[in-house]
Design a protein around this motif. Structure first.
Motif, PDB file in Angstrom:
ATOM      1  N   ASP A  86      56.407  -7.494  43.444  1.00  7.69           N
ATOM      2  CA  ASP A  86      57.374  -8.585  43.431  1.00  7.69           C
ATOM      3  C   ASP A  86      57.529  -9.100  44.855  1.00  7.69           C
ATOM      4  O   ASP A  86      58.120  -8.421  45.700  1.00  7.69           O
ATOM      5  CB  ASP A  86      58.717  -8.120  42.877  1.00  7.69           C
ATOM      6  CG  ASP A  86      59.697  -9.259  42.686  1.00  7.69           C
ATOM      7  OD1 ASP A  86      59.321 -10.425  42.903  1.00  7.69           O
ATOM      8  OD2 ASP A  86      60.853  -8.980  42.319  1.00  7.69           O
ATOM      9  N   PRO A  87      56.995 -10.261  45.161  1.00  6.70           N
ATOM     10  CA  PRO A  87      57.019 -10.766  46.532  1.00  6.70           C
ATOM     11  C   PRO A  87      58.421 -10.920  47.118  1.00  6.70           C
ATOM     12  O   PRO A  87      58.600 -10.799  48.318  1.00  6.70           O
ATOM     13  CB  PRO A  87      56.343 -12.137  46.434  1.00  6.70           C
ATOM     14  CG  PRO A  87      55.573 -12.113  45.178  1.00  6.70           C
ATOM     15  CD  PRO A  87      56.268 -11.163  44.268  1.00  6.70           C
ATOM     16  N   GLU A  88      59.414 -11.177  46.276  1.00  5.73           N
ATOM     17  CA  GLU A  88      60.758 -11.388  46.807  1.00  5.73           C
ATOM     18  C   GLU A  88      61.453 -10.091  47.207  1.00  5.73           C
ATOM     19  O   GLU A  88      62.289 -10.083  48.098  1.00  5.73           O
ATOM     20  CB  GLU A  88      61.628 -12.144  45.790  1.00  5.73           C
ATOM     21  CG  GLU A  88      61.439 -13.651  45.833  1.00  5.73           C
ATOM     22  CD  GLU A  88      60.467 -14.134  44.780  1.00  5.73           C
ATOM     23  OE1 GLU A  88      60.380 -13.495  43.725  1.00  5.73           O
ATOM     24  OE2 GLU A  88      59.800 -15.140  45.014  1.00  5.73           O
ATOM     25  N   THR A  89      61.145  -8.978  46.558  1.00  9.13           N
ATOM     26  CA  THR A  89      61.869  -7.742  46.828  1.00  9.13           C
ATOM     27  C   THR A  89      61.087  -6.729  47.663  1.00  9.13           C
ATOM     28  O   THR A  89      61.685  -5.783  48.167  1.00  9.13           O
ATOM     29  CB  THR A  89      62.286  -7.051  45.512  1.00  9.13           C
ATOM     30  OG1 THR A  89      61.120  -6.727  44.765  1.00  9.13           O
ATOM     31  CG2 THR A  89      63.196  -7.952  44.698  1.00  9.13           C
ATOM     32  N   GLN A  90      59.793  -6.896  47.817  1.00 10.94           N
ATOM     33  CA  GLN A  90      58.992  -5.969  48.622  1.00 10.94           C
ATOM     34  C   GLN A  90      59.321  -6.157  50.101  1.00 10.94           C
ATOM     35  O   GLN A  90      59.150  -7.239  50.648  1.00 10.94           O
ATOM     36  CB  GLN A  90      57.498  -6.214  48.389  1.00 10.94           C
ATOM     37  CG  GLN A  90      57.010  -5.865  47.019  1.00 10.94           C
ATOM     38  CD  GLN A  90      56.836  -4.378  46.849  1.00 10.94           C
ATOM     39  OE1 GLN A  90      56.364  -3.715  47.737  1.00 10.94           O
ATOM     40  NE2 GLN A  90      57.245  -3.868  45.707  1.00 10.94           N
ATOM     41  N   LYS A  91      59.774  -5.105  50.770  1.00 11.16           N
ATOM     42  CA  LYS A  91      60.161  -5.191  52.179  1.00 11.16           C
ATOM     43  C   LYS A  91      58.974  -5.535  53.070  1.00 11.16           C
ATOM     44  O   LYS A  91      59.088  -6.354  53.971  1.00 11.16           O
ATOM     45  CB  LYS A  91      60.796  -3.876  52.636  1.00 11.16           C
ATOM     46  CG  LYS A  91      62.137  -3.615  52.000  1.00 11.16           C
ATOM     47  CD  LYS A  91      62.681  -2.284  52.449  1.00 11.16           C
ATOM     48  CE  LYS A  91      63.971  -1.984  51.697  1.00 11.16           C
ATOM     49  NZ  LYS A  91      64.491  -0.652  52.020  1.00 11.16           N
ATOM     50  N   ASP A  92      57.828  -4.881  52.832  1.00  8.60           N
ATOM     51  CA  ASP A  92      56.637  -5.161  53.646  1.00  8.60           C
ATOM     52  C   ASP A  92      56.209  -6.615  53.507  1.00  8.60           C
ATOM     53  O   ASP A  92      55.794  -7.241  54.479  1.00  8.60           O
ATOM     54  CB  ASP A  92      55.476  -4.255  53.238  1.00  8.60           C
ATOM     55  CG  ASP A  92      55.689  -2.813  53.661  1.00  8.60           C
ATOM     56  OD1 ASP A  92      56.500  -2.580  54.574  1.00  8.60           O
ATOM     57  OD2 ASP A  92      55.040  -1.929  53.072  1.00  8.60           O
ATOM     58  N   LEU A  93      56.321  -7.132  52.301  1.00  5.41           N
ATOM     59  CA  LEU A  93      55.907  -8.512  52.071  1.00  5.41           C
ATOM     60  C   LEU A  93      56.884  -9.506  52.673  1.00  5.41           C
ATOM     61  O   LEU A  93      56.475 -10.541  53.192  1.00  5.41           O
ATOM     62  CB  LEU A  93      55.752  -8.768  50.569  1.00  5.41           C
ATOM     63  CG  LEU A  93      54.553  -8.123  49.910  1.00  5.41           C
ATOM     64  CD1 LEU A  93      54.588  -8.356  48.410  1.00  5.41           C
ATOM     65  CD2 LEU A  93      53.268  -8.646  50.482  1.00  5.41           C
ATOM     66  N   ALA A  94      58.184  -9.220  52.591  1.00  2.00           N
ATOM     67  CA  ALA A  94      59.182 -10.145  53.124  1.00  2.00           C
ATOM     68  C   ALA A  94      58.981 -10.370  54.624  1.00  2.00           C
ATOM     69  O   ALA A  94      59.195 -11.472  55.126  1.00  2.00           O
ATOM     70  CB  ALA A  94      60.580  -9.619  52.847  1.00  2.00           C
ATOM     71  N   LYS A  95      58.533  -9.340  55.346  1.00  5.74           N
ATOM     72  CA  LYS A  95      58.297  -9.456  56.786  1.00  5.74           C
ATOM     73  C   LYS A  95      57.015 -10.224  57.098  1.00  5.74           C
ATOM     74  O   LYS A  95      56.813 -10.643  58.229  1.00  5.74           O
ATOM     75  CB  LYS A  95      58.186  -8.063  57.409  1.00  5.74           C
ATOM     76  CG  LYS A  95      59.418  -7.224  57.278  1.00  5.74           C
ATOM     77  CD  LYS A  95      59.132  -5.835  57.829  1.00  5.74           C
ATOM     78  CE  LYS A  95      60.163  -4.831  57.387  1.00  5.74           C
ATOM     79  NZ  LYS A  95      59.789  -3.458  57.743  1.00  5.74           N
ATOM     80  N   ALA A  96      56.150 -10.381  56.121  1.00  2.00           N
ATOM     81  CA  ALA A  96      54.805 -10.905  56.374  1.00  2.00           C
ATOM     82  C   ALA A  96      54.590 -12.333  55.899  1.00  2.00           C
ATOM     83  O   ALA A  96      53.454 -12.723  55.690  1.00  2.00           O
ATOM     84  CB  ALA A  96      53.786  -9.985  55.711  1.00  2.00           C
TER      85      ALA A  96
END
Length: 148
Positions: A86-96
């Motif tokens: 889930d792109p909105e809730t993934q911490k690693d993704l939110a930073k990227a």
């Protein structure tokens, strides 16, 4: 050429099923290429991913099952189960959001929907490895084993 044009109607009439099959295949090919032109993410070959890794610092997200990830994965890849992607809730993704994000799975077939989700979530540099980890290994590039 004039002779071919005169015989074409008779050929189409005598081979309607063959002509219909050709038209369907042609439409499918054209539709596939048009959709490839207008999608917001790009495909990479293993060589293209190697260049991207050398040029930038991409976030590599492996959407393979945990067992497949442990057998072999691209060094530095993060494993996220497809069911929990889930792109909105993934911490690693939110930073990227500004970094290039490369999606990988075992064979490269199941990541298109995930790439579309990333684009909808506002990611601007989304890539998919064509052929997945299998293509990476076939190109004789290094793999890591285990959970990390």
């Amino acid at each position: 050429m004039n002779d071919v044009m005169q015989k074409l109607p008779a050929f189409v009439t005598n081979h309607a099923l063959l002509v219909a099959t050709f038209v369907v295949i042609l439409i499918a090919l054209v539709a596939g290429e048009v959709s490839r032109l207008f999608r917001k993410w790009k495909s990479l070959t293993p060589a293209g991913l190697t260049q991207l890794i050398n040029r930038d610092t991409p976030l590599i997200v492996d959407l393979s099952a945990s067992a497949d990830f442990e057998k072999a994965h691209i060094p530095g890849a993060k494993n996220v189960a497809m069911s929990q992607f889930d792109p909105e809730t993934q911490k690693d993704l939110a930073k990227a959001k500004e970094l290039p994000v490369v999606l990988v799975d075992k064979d490269g077939r199941g990541v298109g929907k995930a790439a579309n989700r990333l684009v909808k979530a506002g990611f601007t540099r989304v890539f998919v490895l064509d052929g997945g980890t299998y293509a990476w290994q076939t190109a004789q590039l290094p793999v890591a084993k285990g959970k990390k």
